[in-house]
Design a protein around this motif. Sequence first.
Motif, PDB file in Angstrom:
ATOM      1  N   ARG A 120      -4.871   9.732  -0.538  1.00  0.00           N
ATOM      2  CA  ARG A 120      -5.052   8.951  -1.815  1.00  0.00           C
ATOM      3  C   ARG A 120      -4.259   7.903  -1.188  1.00  0.00           C
ATOM      4  O   ARG A 120      -3.262   7.726  -0.763  1.00  0.00           O
ATOM      5  CB  ARG A 120      -4.304   9.612  -2.856  1.00  0.00           C
ATOM      6  N   VAL A 132      -4.841  -2.286  -9.603  1.00  0.00           N
ATOM      7  CA  VAL A 132      -4.410  -1.141  -8.990  1.00  0.00           C
ATOM      8  C   VAL A 132      -5.776  -0.594  -8.263  1.00  0.00           C
ATOM      9  O   VAL A 132      -6.580  -0.019  -9.065  1.00  0.00           O
ATOM     10  CB  VAL A 132      -3.412  -0.150  -9.203  1.00  0.00           C
ATOM     11  N   ILE A 170       0.844  -1.267  -0.091  1.00  0.00           N
ATOM     12  CA  ILE A 170       0.013  -0.007   0.048  1.00  0.00           C
ATOM     13  C   ILE A 170       0.877   1.153   0.197  1.00  0.00           C
ATOM     14  O   ILE A 170       1.894   1.381   0.615  1.00  0.00           O
ATOM     15  CB  ILE A 170      -1.182  -0.017   1.328  1.00  0.00           C
ATOM     16  N   ASP A 171       0.689   2.076  -0.743  1.00  0.00           N
ATOM     17  CA  ASP A 171       1.006   3.539  -0.836  1.00  0.00           C
ATOM     18  C   ASP A 171       0.108   4.575  -0.267  1.00  0.00           C
ATOM     19  O   ASP A 171      -1.000   4.410  -0.768  1.00  0.00           O
ATOM     20  CB  ASP A 171       1.559   3.898  -2.350  1.00  0.00           C
ATOM     21  N   VAL A 172       0.509   5.413   0.445  1.00  0.00           N
ATOM     22  CA  VAL A 172      -0.403   6.644   1.120  1.00  0.00           C
ATOM     23  C   VAL A 172       0.183   7.889   0.508  1.00  0.00           C
ATOM     24  O   VAL A 172       1.459   8.017   1.070  1.00  0.00           O
ATOM     25  CB  VAL A 172      -0.481   6.332   2.669  1.00  0.00           C
ATOM     26  N   SER A 219      -3.505   3.678  -2.265  1.00  0.00           N
ATOM     27  CA  SER A 219      -3.422   3.067  -3.512  1.00  0.00           C
ATOM     28  C   SER A 219      -2.948   1.564  -2.978  1.00  0.00           C
ATOM     29  O   SER A 219      -1.936   1.503  -2.476  1.00  0.00           O
ATOM     30  CB  SER A 219      -2.654   3.390  -4.583  1.00  0.00           C
ATOM     31  N   ALA A 220      -3.497   0.448  -3.642  1.00  0.00           N
ATOM     32  CA  ALA A 220      -2.807  -1.020  -3.435  1.00  0.00           C
ATOM     33  C   ALA A 220      -2.697  -1.625  -4.442  1.00  0.00           C
ATOM     34  O   ALA A 220      -3.718  -1.559  -5.496  1.00  0.00           O
ATOM     35  CB  ALA A 220      -3.837  -1.631  -2.384  1.00  0.00           C
TER      36      ALA A 220
END
Lengths: 135, 163
Positions: free
Chosen positions: B68, B140, B58-60, B70-71
């Motif tokens: 936002r 994604v 995961i990016d935050v 995203s995974a």
Amino acid sequence: MQDMAVEGGKREAQASEKAERTRQRKAYLPDVDIIERKDDIVIMADMPGVDETSVSVTLEKNVLSINGKVDFDPPKEHRLAAHEYGVGDYERSFTLSSEIDRDRIQASVKNGMLRLVLPKAAAARPRTIQVIAEA
Amino acid sequence: MALKDIIHFGDKSLPVKRDEDDPFSLLRRRMDDMFEGFLHGFDLRPLDSRSGIFRPSIDVVETDKDIRISAELPGMEEKDIDVSLGKDSLTIKGEKKEEKEDKGKGYYRMERSYGSFSRVIPLPTEIDQDKVKATFKKGVLTVELPKTEKAIKETKKIDVKSY
């Protein structure tokens, strides 16, 4: 695993000596499953962020290369609060044996997963020989 | 003069110098061990991602107006993903299923992982719950969480002054 750096569960692809990259992007090795079935070999590669327009599969001599480009435009003025995976392209090559029917290789992409079906050449398929009773 | 006199073939009484005695070879061995350990240390993936249980990355990303998340969920379907918003956290749940048709076949390589997962991401600010958007494209998942007006206003910038 010695020659690969790992970031967020992804392995970074090392640039080969023969070909240099033209994009200033990181490239990762997609994780793959390779399965042998009766008539074919299936390669499934996880390439999140890739669709049918941004992936290319090439076969040169006996090297099958998959290459996926990921476009990434982060919002302006942002900061990363958590970073577990890096965004970048994908590349990986496989050497095919002669038992693959090269003209009938199929590739499809769905939900960021590339699926390659490599049919076995007729000569390489297992065959059962019927045994008949001698009279 | 016989060759035997110059080189002592198999002379048991000859003291054999072992590596351990030589400080330089010992140092060299230690260095080799160290490099080996150093290179292996690069495999920093969490344990569960190596043992084949799926745990999405995961990016935050935070901007002034929204957060936002995203995974990467390659090979999954929208219907298998469950996103729920709590008071101060976002939960992403789902199951990555192994394709049944391929079960019991010969595996050459198995690097991809499957299984169910659940990840809870704490949210640092108040979120406008009605404007949350989740999209799943190309494997994604992106969840956009706009901050409330109040939360945006409440963020105070503090000037750093020099003496």
